[in-house]
Design a protein around this motif. Sequence first.
Motif, PDB file in Angstrom:
ATOM      1  N   TRP A 123      70.142 -45.105   9.320  1.00  0.00           N
ATOM      2  CA  TRP A 123      68.717 -45.422   9.279  1.00  0.00           C
ATOM      3  C   TRP A 123      68.485 -46.811   8.685  1.00  0.00           C
ATOM      4  O   TRP A 123      67.594 -47.542   9.107  1.00  0.00           O
ATOM      5  N   GLU A 124      69.282 -47.158   7.693  1.00  0.00           N
ATOM      6  CA  GLU A 124      69.167 -48.484   7.092  1.00  0.00           C
ATOM      7  C   GLU A 124      69.518 -49.566   8.115  1.00  0.00           C
ATOM      8  O   GLU A 124      68.801 -50.562   8.243  1.00  0.00           O
ATOM      9  N   TYR A 125      70.598 -49.357   8.858  1.00  0.00           N
ATOM     10  CA  TYR A 125      70.976 -50.319   9.900  1.00  0.00           C
ATOM     11  C   TYR A 125      69.884 -50.416  10.963  1.00  0.00           C
ATOM     12  O   TYR A 125      69.564 -51.507  11.438  1.00  0.00           O
ATOM     13  N   ALA A 126      69.331 -49.275  11.357  1.00  0.00           N
ATOM     14  CA  ALA A 126      68.259 -49.273  12.349  1.00  0.00           C
ATOM     15  C   ALA A 126      67.052 -50.057  11.832  1.00  0.00           C
ATOM     16  O   ALA A 126      66.419 -50.816  12.586  1.00  0.00           O
ATOM     17  N   ALA A 127      66.740 -49.906  10.561  1.00  0.00           N
ATOM     18  CA  ALA A 127      65.610 -50.648   9.978  1.00  0.00           C
ATOM     19  C   ALA A 127      65.892 -52.149   9.993  1.00  0.00           C
ATOM     20  O   ALA A 127      64.994 -52.948  10.295  1.00  0.00           O
ATOM     21  N   TYR A 128      67.130 -52.552   9.697  1.00  0.00           N
ATOM     22  CA  TYR A 128      67.482 -53.976   9.750  1.00  0.00           C
ATOM     23  C   TYR A 128      67.359 -54.516  11.172  1.00  0.00           C
ATOM     24  O   TYR A 128      66.859 -55.628  11.383  1.00  0.00           O
ATOM     25  N   ILE A 129      67.809 -53.751  12.143  1.00  0.00           N
ATOM     26  CA  ILE A 129      67.724 -54.191  13.538  1.00  0.00           C
ATOM     27  C   ILE A 129      66.269 -54.332  13.966  1.00  0.00           C
ATOM     28  O   ILE A 129      65.888 -55.339  14.583  1.00  0.00           O
ATOM     29  N   ILE A 130      65.445 -53.372  13.632  1.00  0.00           N
ATOM     30  CA  ILE A 130      64.024 -53.433  13.989  1.00  0.00           C
ATOM     31  C   ILE A 130      63.347 -54.607  13.291  1.00  0.00           C
ATOM     32  O   ILE A 130      62.558 -55.341  13.905  1.00  0.00           O
ATOM     33  N   ALA A 131      63.671 -54.816  12.018  1.00  0.00           N
ATOM     34  CA  ALA A 131      63.100 -55.956  11.298  1.00  0.00           C
ATOM     35  C   ALA A 131      63.540 -57.271  11.941  1.00  0.00           C
ATOM     36  O   ALA A 131      62.738 -58.209  12.068  1.00  0.00           O
ATOM     37  N   GLY A 132      64.793 -57.341  12.375  1.00  0.00           N
ATOM     38  CA  GLY A 132      65.281 -58.554  13.046  1.00  0.00           C
ATOM     39  C   GLY A 132      64.565 -58.785  14.356  1.00  0.00           C
ATOM     40  O   GLY A 132      64.186 -59.921  14.685  1.00  0.00           O
ATOM     41  N   ILE A 133      64.352 -57.729  15.129  1.00  0.00           N
ATOM     42  CA  ILE A 133      63.636 -57.857  16.400  1.00  0.00           C
ATOM     43  C   ILE A 133      62.197 -58.310  16.160  1.00  0.00           C
ATOM     44  O   ILE A 133      61.687 -59.195  16.859  1.00  0.00           O
ATOM     45  N   ILE A 134      61.555 -57.731  15.169  1.00  0.00           N
ATOM     46  CA  ILE A 134      60.176 -58.125  14.854  1.00  0.00           C
ATOM     47  C   ILE A 134      60.127 -59.572  14.390  1.00  0.00           C
ATOM     48  O   ILE A 134      59.260 -60.344  14.803  1.00  0.00           O
ATOM     49  N   ALA A 135      61.084 -59.948  13.536  1.00  0.00           N
ATOM     50  CA  ALA A 135      61.109 -61.337  13.048  1.00  0.00           C
ATOM     51  C   ALA A 135      61.359 -62.305  14.202  1.00  0.00           C
ATOM     52  O   ALA A 135      60.697 -63.343  14.307  1.00  0.00           O
ATOM     53  N   PHE A 136      62.301 -61.994  15.079  1.00  0.00           N
ATOM     54  CA  PHE A 136      62.584 -62.859  16.225  1.00  0.00           C
ATOM     55  C   PHE A 136      61.374 -62.943  17.145  1.00  0.00           C
ATOM     56  O   PHE A 136      61.006 -64.026  17.617  1.00  0.00           O
ATOM     57  N   GLY A 137      60.735 -61.801  17.410  1.00  0.00           N
ATOM     58  CA  GLY A 137      59.530 -61.789  18.249  1.00  0.00           C
ATOM     59  C   GLY A 137      58.402 -62.582  17.616  1.00  0.00           C
ATOM     60  O   GLY A 137      57.683 -63.317  18.300  1.00  0.00           O
ATOM     61  N   GLY A 138      58.241 -62.436  16.319  1.00  0.00           N
ATOM     62  CA  GLY A 138      57.196 -63.199  15.615  1.00  0.00           C
ATOM     63  C   GLY A 138      57.470 -64.687  15.667  1.00  0.00           C
ATOM     64  O   GLY A 138      56.558 -65.497  15.888  1.00  0.00           O
ATOM     65  N   PHE A 139      58.736 -65.067  15.490  1.00  0.00           N
ATOM     66  CA  PHE A 139      59.101 -66.485  15.551  1.00  0.00           C
ATOM     67  C   PHE A 139      58.875 -67.037  16.955  1.00  0.00           C
ATOM     68  O   PHE A 139      58.332 -68.137  17.125  1.00  0.00           O
ATOM     69  N   ALA A 140      59.272 -66.270  17.975  1.00  0.00           N
ATOM     70  CA  ALA A 140      59.059 -66.711  19.353  1.00  0.00           C
ATOM     71  C   ALA A 140      57.567 -66.828  19.650  1.00  0.00           C
ATOM     72  O   ALA A 140      57.121 -67.796  20.282  1.00  0.00           O
ATOM     73  N   GLY A 141      56.783 -65.861  19.200  1.00  0.00           N
ATOM     74  CA  GLY A 141      55.328 -65.923  19.387  1.00  0.00           C
ATOM     75  C   GLY A 141      54.720 -67.118  18.684  1.00  0.00           C
ATOM     76  O   GLY A 141      53.819 -67.782  19.212  1.00  0.00           O
ATOM     77  N   LEU A 142      55.197 -67.415  17.497  1.00  0.00           N
ATOM     78  CA  LEU A 142      54.710 -68.581  16.751  1.00  0.00           C
ATOM     79  C   LEU A 142      55.031 -69.866  17.495  1.00  0.00           C
ATOM     80  O   LEU A 142      54.187 -70.767  17.588  1.00  0.00           O
ATOM     81  N   MET A 143      56.237 -69.962  18.050  1.00  0.00           N
ATOM     82  CA  MET A 143      56.624 -71.156  18.818  1.00  0.00           C
ATOM     83  C   MET A 143      55.738 -71.325  20.050  1.00  0.00           C
ATOM     84  O   MET A 143      55.296 -72.439  20.378  1.00  0.00           O
ATOM     85  N   ILE A 144      55.472 -70.227  20.738  1.00  0.00           N
ATOM     86  CA  ILE A 144      54.602 -70.294  21.916  1.00  0.00           C
ATOM     87  C   ILE A 144      53.192 -70.709  21.513  1.00  0.00           C
ATOM     88  O   ILE A 144      52.548 -71.548  22.166  1.00  0.00           O
ATOM     89  N   TRP A 145      52.691 -70.187  20.405  1.00  0.00           N
ATOM     90  CA  TRP A 145      51.340 -70.522  19.950  1.00  0.00           C
ATOM     91  C   TRP A 145      51.256 -71.999  19.552  1.00  0.00           C
ATOM     92  O   TRP A 145      50.305 -72.689  19.871  1.00  0.00           O
ATOM     93  N   VAL A 146      52.285 -72.498  18.833  1.00  0.00           N
ATOM     94  CA  VAL A 146      52.313 -73.911  18.439  1.00  0.00           C
ATOM     95  C   VAL A 146      52.348 -74.795  19.687  1.00  0.00           C
ATOM     96  O   VAL A 146      51.651 -75.808  19.776  1.00  0.00           O
ATOM     97  N   LYS A 147      53.158 -74.429  20.668  1.00  0.00           N
ATOM     98  CA  LYS A 147      53.240 -75.196  21.914  1.00  0.00           C
ATOM     99  C   LYS A 147      51.886 -75.200  22.605  1.00  0.00           C
ATOM    100  O   LYS A 147      51.439 -76.228  23.143  1.00  0.00           O
ATOM    101  N   PHE A 148      51.207 -74.037  22.616  1.00  0.00           N
ATOM    102  CA  PHE A 148      49.895 -73.947  23.226  1.00  0.00           C
ATOM    103  C   PHE A 148      48.886 -74.854  22.516  1.00  0.00           C
ATOM    104  O   PHE A 148      48.106 -75.545  23.153  1.00  0.00           O
ATOM    105  N   LEU A 149      48.913 -74.849  21.189  1.00  0.00           N
ATOM    106  CA  LEU A 149      47.979 -75.692  20.427  1.00  0.00           C
ATOM    107  C   LEU A 149      48.280 -77.162  20.640  1.00  0.00           C
ATOM    108  O   LEU A 149      47.358 -77.999  20.703  1.00  0.00           O
ATOM    109  N   ARG A 150      49.535 -77.538  20.738  1.00  0.00           N
ATOM    110  CA  ARG A 150      49.915 -78.935  20.897  1.00  0.00           C
ATOM    111  C   ARG A 150      49.619 -79.445  22.310  1.00  0.00           C
ATOM    112  O   ARG A 150      49.065 -80.520  22.487  1.00  0.00           O
TER     113      ARG A 150
END
Length: 154
Positions: A123-150
């Motif tokens: 369960w701990e490993y699963a939580a780390y994987i989910i947190a990593g996916i969320i962090a990667f998705g958030g970072f990708a979304g942030l990059m897309i938003w910054v590109k859109f604003l620029r």
Amino acid sequence: MLAELAAFNAGFAVVKQVVANGRDLGDAMGAIGKMIGAKEDLQKRGEKKKKSFMSVIGGKAEDDFEEFMALEKIKTAEQELASMMKLYGRPGLYDDWVRHQAMARKRRREEALAEQKRKEQMWEYAAYIIAGIIAFGGFAGLMIWVKFLRDGSL
């Protein structure tokens, strides 16, 4: 509960048949092992049922008597088995059996704890994987938003 009691009774019938045929109780150790396993399963099921949410709220007391009677039948059969071991077994067989039961119970408890630890680790490993996916998705979304604003467009 009935399945565990039936398994116990089947094992006990084998032990009685072995003794009636004049063979050594050592030939029935598999059946004795099944008896012990069935008894412990019945006890675990009873403990689990007592701790369950529905039995606390519903107050299911009607099954308690059936469980008590099943455990009493098992207790009577165990006393008869102990008597058979003392009468028909080799000297010290009953004492060795009691020692073996204690060691097996301890081993099963340790195995259950190890299994629980393994599940918690998964369960701990699963939580780390989910947190990593969320962090990667958030970072990708942030990059897309910054590109859109620029650039003003995607």
